[in-house]
Design an enzyme around this catalytic site. Structure first.
Site, PDB file in Angstrom:
ATOM      1  N   GLU A  60      13.012 -20.229 -17.908  1.00 43.65           N
ATOM      2  CA  GLU A  60      14.395 -19.479 -18.374  1.00 43.65           C
ATOM      3  C   GLU A  60      14.414 -18.575 -19.403  1.00 43.65           C
ATOM      4  OE1 GLU A  60      18.341 -22.043 -19.662  1.00 43.65           O
ATOM      5  OE2 GLU A  60      16.187 -23.087 -20.087  1.00 43.65           O
ATOM      6  N   LYS A  84      23.569 -18.819 -13.194  1.00 43.60           N
ATOM      7  CA  LYS A  84      23.643 -19.787 -13.446  1.00 43.60           C
ATOM      8  C   LYS A  84      24.701 -20.879 -12.884  1.00 43.60           C
ATOM      9  CE  LYS A  84      22.345 -23.636 -16.583  1.00 43.60           C
ATOM     10  NZ  LYS A  84      21.615 -24.010 -17.785  1.00 43.60           N
ATOM     11  N   CYS A  99      17.131 -25.096 -15.877  1.00 45.30           N
ATOM     12  CA  CYS A  99      17.250 -25.876 -16.200  1.00 45.30           C
ATOM     13  C   CYS A  99      17.274 -27.414 -16.445  1.00 45.30           C
ATOM     14  CB  CYS A  99      18.810 -25.394 -18.402  1.00 45.30           C
ATOM     15  SG  CYS A  99      18.385 -26.478 -19.366  1.00 45.30           S
TER      16      CYS A  99
END
Length: 535
Positions: free
Chosen positions: A295, A356, A406
């Site tokens: 990330e 995301k 994440c």
């Protein structure tokens, strides 16, 4: 008739009284000692935090059930619903604080909040989430009076409702749900069928059953028989009953772990330049078919990169007939920004992109009325744009790779949206994360176990590329087949086998989300409310 009604009422009251007094009571201090010990045991059952007995990071199913049985015992000692609510909030606040205490590191060490404020924030978050469990214990206390012979089923229903609410309401934060303690053990067999919240319900039922059966044997006789049958099947089920998916080729992978210090990661003079150089060098040196970067491995927007840098990354993959997944922020001030993964390979005309979907409160968006709190912290906060649910997979060499960023792998029901169309369903998952915010803490092991749970639910392999750990390869049975040492820089080279086919969980969660579990649990509660007291 009046006399008959009076006798019925007296009988019901006597039954309620007998339910409350089926076991010797313990003192208030002893009862709360049990609650505190059980809460801490529940937190470490999800991921063992001590490097002893070769258990570091392991999930301990037997400890979770024992701890929850102790909670049920404490609830039965309560003389009122208020006491049951206190037991619930004390247990849940202690359990959750001990589970995600590492949030303190992010807020104090890296965000600059005073120690007392950061500690209070963690405690308040745990207490706020604990309200779900306090309500569940109050509801259980009342329902137990009405249906004592089915008290174990009622506890499982109330506990499941609380876990579902914590995991989905107000963006959801189901980190450390009790089902994660069952990555091994007899209930692991049912993970591809019911998912983590279904296992949470089964474990809660068995814990309550153990507590009540040992105490008074008041439960309906079919329940221990059913529990024994479920445990036996889970422990000794033949392999033919466990494989819901089939292999579909292999892929060589390189997973990069830069270990860029969190306090330097977004600093132009230190961490940014270090990340650019190290990741470019490793990508250029790798010969694997797929290279995965963590990330925000490249912590700048493409337009902010040095001239020629992005073109060099693209040329490196194209020249070697290679694919790469790279964590990088995208967007502009006018369009807004996204936390994204871009995919590069020679067979595409445009850069592939995943944005995301499930954003982190306070880190990627600011909840209403909390701007004052974020202004106290010295971290790169902002309101990011949210990506769509069920975005298309990255296709490469016969594999459909589904990235998640994440803690998105915490939400199995959202990953499940990709399985609505089975021919286009992912063959493997790729998680890119940066847990540098939380130091060398149990958060790394807990997150690894979350990915392992998703691998079991969908029977899909998981590859994880992280900044500080755990960078790992997980097979479709939830086993870690290779991993890098945490808090080091390195490259994990390995091979991963994609899978096709649907588990029962993938089938129903892709179509209905978590509603089947909600409906089942609430139906049990509704039936109990319609039952005459004492039945």
């Amino acid at each position: 008739m009046v006399q008959s009604l009076s006798r019925d009422a007296s009988h019901a009251l006597s039954l309620r009284s007998s339910v409350r007094n089926t076991a010797p009571t313990v003192g208030l201090r002893t009862n709360f000692t049990i609650v505190f010990i059980a809460a801490y045991a529940s937190s470490i059952s999800v991921s063992w935090p001590f490097n002893v007995f070769f258990l570091n990071g392991a999930s301990l199913w037997w400890l979770q059930i024992t701890a929850q049985a102790a909670l049920v015992f404490s609830a039965t000692q309560c003389r009122s619903s208020r006491q049951a609510g206190v037991v619930g909030i004390v247990f849940s606040s202690t359990w959750l604080s001990a589970t995600f205490w590492w949030l303190f590191i992010a807020m104090h060490t890296y965000a600059g909040l005073p120690m007392v404020v950061a500690a209070a924030a963690v405690a308040l978050l745990a207490a706020a989430l604990g309200l779900y469990y306090a309500a569940a214990m109050i509801g259980y206390w009342h329902l137990r009076q009405r249906s004592p012979r089915f008290a174990s089923v009622l506890f499982a229903a109330m506990w499941t409702v609380a876990e579902l609410a914590r995991g989905t309401w107000f963006t959801g934060f189901g980190w450390g749900a009790t089902g994660y303690a069952h990555l091994s053990g007899p209930l692991a067999f049912y993970i591809p069928v019911f998912g983590v919240y279904g296992i949470t319900a089964l474990a809660a039922w068995m814990a309550a059953l153990i507590s009540s059966w040992c105490r008074s044997g008041e439960q309906a006789m079919w329940q221990p028989a059913a529990a024994a049958a479920l445990l036996a099947l889970g422990a000794w089920a033949p392999a033919a009953l466990q494989n819901w998916t089939q292999p579909t080729g292999t892929l060589t992978v390189s997973l990069l772990q830069g270990n860029i210090p969190q306090d330097e990661k977004f600093e132009v003079g230190t961490g940014v330049g270090k990340a650019q150089q190290w990741y470019a060098e490793q990508l250029d040196a790798s010969n694997s078919s797929l290279v995965v970067l963590p990330e925000t491995a490249i912590p700048l927007l493409p337009q902010q990169l040095p001239i020629g840098y992005w073109e060099a990354l693209q040329h490196s993959t194209l020249a070697k007939n290679q694919a790469a997944l790279i964590g990088i922020p995208l967007g502009s001030y006018q369009q807004g920004y996204t936390n994204s993964v871009v995919g590069l390979h020679s067979a595409q005309s445009e850069v592939w992109q995943y944005d995301k979907h499930h954003l982190v409160p306070f880190g990627e968006f600011i909840p209403p009325f909390f701007k004052w709190f974020t202004q106290m912290m010295n971290i790169p906060l902002g309101d990011f744009n949210r990506g769509g649910l069920g975005q298309a997979s990255f296709e490469w060499k016969g594999q459909r790779i589904a990235p998640n960023i994440c803690y998105e792998d915490l939400f199995g029901e959202e990953l499940g949206a990709r399985f609505v169309d089975p021919p286009q369903a992912p063959t493997l998952f790729a998680n890119v994360s940066n847990l540098g915010w939380f130091g060398d803490s149990i958060a790394i092991d807990q997150h690894l176990n979350i990915s392992r749970m998703r691998a079991l639910e969908f029977q899909r392999p998981f590859v994880r590329a992280t900044n500080t750990g755990a960078t790992a390869i997980i097979d479709h049975e939830g086993r870690v087949t290779a991993a890098l040492p945490r808090m080091t820089s390195g490259v994990l080279n390995g091979e991963v086998q994609g899978r096709i086919g649907l588990t029962p969980y993938a089938w129903w969660v892709s179509r209905f989300g978590l509603w089947p579990l909600w409906i089942a649990a609430l139906t049990i509660v509704a039936l109990a409310l319609r039952t005459k007291p004492g039945k």
